[in-house]
Design a protein around this motif. Structure first.
Motif, PDB file in Angstrom:
ATOM      1  N   CYS A  49      77.419  49.505  18.670  1.00 17.96           N
ATOM      2  CA  CYS A  49      77.409  50.829  18.038  1.00 17.96           C
ATOM      3  C   CYS A  49      78.390  51.748  18.748  1.00 17.96           C
ATOM      4  O   CYS A  49      78.427  51.803  19.984  1.00 17.96           O
ATOM      5  N   LEU A  52      76.323  54.884  21.356  1.00 19.95           N
ATOM      6  CA  LEU A  52      76.017  54.584  22.753  1.00 19.95           C
ATOM      7  C   LEU A  52      75.805  53.094  22.990  1.00 19.95           C
ATOM      8  O   LEU A  52      75.107  52.701  23.928  1.00 19.95           O
ATOM      9  N   GLY A  53      76.387  52.261  22.146  1.00 22.69           N
ATOM     10  CA  GLY A  53      76.522  50.856  22.488  1.00 22.69           C
ATOM     11  C   GLY A  53      75.378  49.929  22.142  1.00 22.69           C
ATOM     12  O   GLY A  53      75.356  48.796  22.611  1.00 22.69           O
ATOM     13  N   ALA A  54      74.426  50.357  21.321  1.00 26.42           N
ATOM     14  CA  ALA A  54      73.341  49.453  20.939  1.00 26.42           C
ATOM     15  C   ALA A  54      73.887  48.278  20.131  1.00 26.42           C
ATOM     16  O   ALA A  54      74.915  48.390  19.468  1.00 26.42           O
ATOM     17  N   CYS A  68      71.459  52.114  12.801  1.00 26.41           N
ATOM     18  CA  CYS A  68      71.332  51.727  14.209  1.00 26.41           C
ATOM     19  C   CYS A  68      69.904  51.991  14.701  1.00 26.41           C
ATOM     20  O   CYS A  68      69.381  53.094  14.557  1.00 26.41           O
ATOM     21  N   LEU A  70      68.723  52.391  17.581  1.00 32.09           N
ATOM     22  CA  LEU A  70      68.484  53.214  18.768  1.00 32.09           C
ATOM     23  C   LEU A  70      68.395  54.708  18.446  1.00 32.09           C
ATOM     24  O   LEU A  70      67.461  55.379  18.873  1.00 32.09           O
ATOM     25  N   HIS A  71      69.345  55.244  17.694  1.00 36.70           N
ATOM     26  CA  HIS A  71      69.308  56.680  17.364  1.00 36.70           C
ATOM     27  C   HIS A  71      69.487  56.933  15.868  1.00 36.70           C
ATOM     28  O   HIS A  71      69.668  58.060  15.453  1.00 36.70           O
ATOM     29  N   PRO A  86      73.872  60.375  14.745  1.00 32.79           N
ATOM     30  CA  PRO A  86      74.943  60.750  15.669  1.00 32.79           C
ATOM     31  C   PRO A  86      76.145  59.818  15.660  1.00 32.79           C
ATOM     32  O   PRO A  86      77.020  59.973  16.505  1.00 32.79           O
TER      33      PRO A  86
END
Ligand code: FES
Length: 110
Positions: A49, A52-54, A68, A70-71, A86
């Motif tokens: 992602c 932040l890299g998920a 995603c 994560l967020h 985001p």
């Protein structure tokens, strides 16, 4: 970008509605690629992602977009465009072909 066609999976390996990570060792691409099996076929995008890299292969697909886990930033699986905050920066997309019962990443615009 994929330099030459590479077989990355069998169709039967990835159940509809799921995804897997194609490692650099398999694809020859320097970063992991997420391969999704959706109702309209296979789609391959960066697994990482841009927020932040998920790992996006762990995420759900909703209306042609990966959400995603994560967020909940979203990306269009067809274009890589970031479509929901985001997430802001796009993902690289990788052309996919299904040849008989095999899934291939192929060179092309990505
Ligand atoms: S890591 Fe994917 S939206 Fe934050």
């Amino acid at each position: 970008m994929i330099e030459q066609s590479v077989r990355v999976a069998r169709v039967a390996d990835i159940a509809p509605g799921t995804a897997t990570v194609i490692t650099p060792e398999v694809s020859g691409h320097p970063t992991p690629i997420a391969l999704f099996h959706t109702a309209d076929g296979f789609h391959a995008v960066d697994d990482t992602c841009t927020h932040l890299g998920a790992s996006l292969a762990r995420s759900k697909v909703v209306d042609g977009e990966v959400d995603c886990w994560l967020h909940h930033g979203r990306f269009c699986l067809r274009t890589g465009e970031a479509t929901y905050y985001p997430a802001r920066n796009p993902l690289q997309v990788f052309p996919v072909e299904v040849r008989d019962d095999e899934v291939w990443l192929v060179p092309g615009r990505g």
